[in-house]
Design a protein around this motif. Structure first.
Motif, mmCIF file in Angstrom:
data_model
loop_
_atom_site.group_PDB
_atom_site.id
_atom_site.type_symbol
_atom_site.label_atom_id
_atom_site.label_comp_id
_atom_site.label_asym_id
_atom_site.label_seq_id
_atom_site.Cartn_x
_atom_site.Cartn_y
_atom_site.Cartn_z
ATOM 1 N N ASP A 1 50.339 76.073 43.635
ATOM 2 C CA ASP A 1 50.689 74.662 43.638
ATOM 3 C C ASP A 1 49.451 73.838 43.280
ATOM 4 N N LEU A 2 48.980 74.044 42.088
ATOM 5 C CA LEU A 2 47.733 73.446 41.613
ATOM 6 C C LEU A 2 47.737 71.921 41.691
ATOM 7 N N ASP A 3 48.884 71.304 41.433
ATOM 8 C CA ASP A 3 48.954 69.840 41.428
ATOM 9 C C ASP A 3 48.696 69.220 42.796
ATOM 10 N N SER A 4 48.860 69.996 43.850
ATOM 11 C CA SER A 4 48.669 69.442 45.194
ATOM 12 C C SER A 4 47.248 69.636 45.731
ATOM 13 N N LEU A 5 46.406 70.338 44.992
ATOM 14 C CA LEU A 5 45.067 70.679 45.479
ATOM 15 C C LEU A 5 44.019 69.647 45.074
ATOM 16 N N THR A 6 43.067 69.440 45.962
ATOM 17 C CA THR A 6 41.882 68.657 45.621
ATOM 18 C C THR A 6 40.866 69.591 44.979
ATOM 19 N N GLN A 7 39.819 69.035 44.396
ATOM 20 C CA GLN A 7 38.752 69.873 43.834
ATOM 21 C C GLN A 7 38.149 70.767 44.913
ATOM 22 N N LYS A 8 37.907 70.182 46.087
ATOM 23 C CA LYS A 8 37.316 70.954 47.180
ATOM 24 C C LYS A 8 38.231 72.114 47.570
ATOM 25 N N GLU A 9 39.520 71.843 47.762
ATOM 26 C CA GLU A 9 40.460 72.905 48.146
ATOM 27 C C GLU A 9 40.524 73.987 47.080
ATOM 28 N N PHE A 10 40.569 73.569 45.818
ATOM 29 C CA PHE A 10 40.618 74.528 44.722
ATOM 30 C C PHE A 10 39.389 75.428 44.734
ATOM 31 N N GLN A 11 38.208 74.841 44.867
ATOM 32 C CA GLN A 11 36.973 75.626 44.866
ATOM 33 C C GLN A 11 36.912 76.576 46.064
ATOM 34 N N MET A 12 37.315 76.090 47.223
ATOM 35 C CA MET A 12 37.301 76.940 48.427
ATOM 36 C C MET A 12 38.269 78.110 48.258
ATOM 37 N N LEU A 13 39.454 77.833 47.725
ATOM 38 C CA LEU A 13 40.452 78.893 47.549
ATOM 39 C C LEU A 13 40.023 79.911 46.496
ATOM 40 N N THR A 14 39.453 79.443 45.388
ATOM 41 C CA THR A 14 39.023 80.400 44.366
ATOM 42 C C THR A 14 37.858 81.259 44.858
ATOM 43 N N GLY A 15 36.986 80.687 45.671
ATOM 44 C CA GLY A 15 35.914 81.485 46.276
ATOM 45 C C GLY A 15 36.474 82.539 47.207
ATOM 46 N N SER A 16 37.454 82.151 47.991
ATOM 47 C CA SER A 16 38.102 83.083 48.918
ATOM 48 C C SER A 16 38.836 84.179 48.152
ATOM 49 N N LEU A 17 39.549 83.794 47.111
ATOM 50 C CA LEU A 17 40.274 84.766 46.286
ATOM 51 C C LEU A 17 39.303 85.787 45.684
#
Length: 120
Positions: free
Chosen positions: A86-102
């Motif tokens: 759900d990329l449209d609902s993510l902030t830059q911070k959330e996106f970066q944190m999730l991709t690091g976790s992934l």
């Protein structure tokens, strides 16, 4: 040396190799995270990315000696991947944190399946 002793030795060496991998990766991620936050501005996104690796690496160390660790890491990877859909609902911070976790869960999954000694 009997079979049981040999098996136990291999398991201990594999767990130790895995733990070393995770500790080295975690230390490197923390170093980059701190450096990025210190630089500030656009580097902050890099800091968030590497901060996202903290929890997966800690989780990996807790699961290092568990037989089901690979399945656990793969499950966590899939959970994080689903959150990214759900990329449209993510902030830059959330996106970066999730991709690091992934990324971190992917690394520990692969290392748990096919251990490699990067010191050599």
């Amino acid at each position: 040396m009997n079979f049981v002793e040999l098996y136990e030795k291999v398991i201990v060496e594999t767990v130790d190799k895995f733990a070393v991998f995770v500790k080295k990766r975690a230390a490197g991620a923390k170093k980059i995270e701190l450096s990025a936050f210190k630089k500030g501005q656009f580097a902050i996104l890099t800091g968030y990315h590497f901060a996202g690796k903290v929890k997966p690496y800690a989780d990996a160390l807790r699961k290092a000696s568990k037989e089901d660790r690979a399945d656990h890491f793969k499950s966590k990877y899939k959970d994080v991947h689903a959150q990214l859909k759900d990329l449209d609902s993510l902030t830059q911070k959330e996106f970066q944190m999730l991709t690091g976790s992934l990324e971190a869960y992917g690394e520990v999954y692969i290392q748990s399946k096919t251990p490699k000694d990067y010191d050599k």
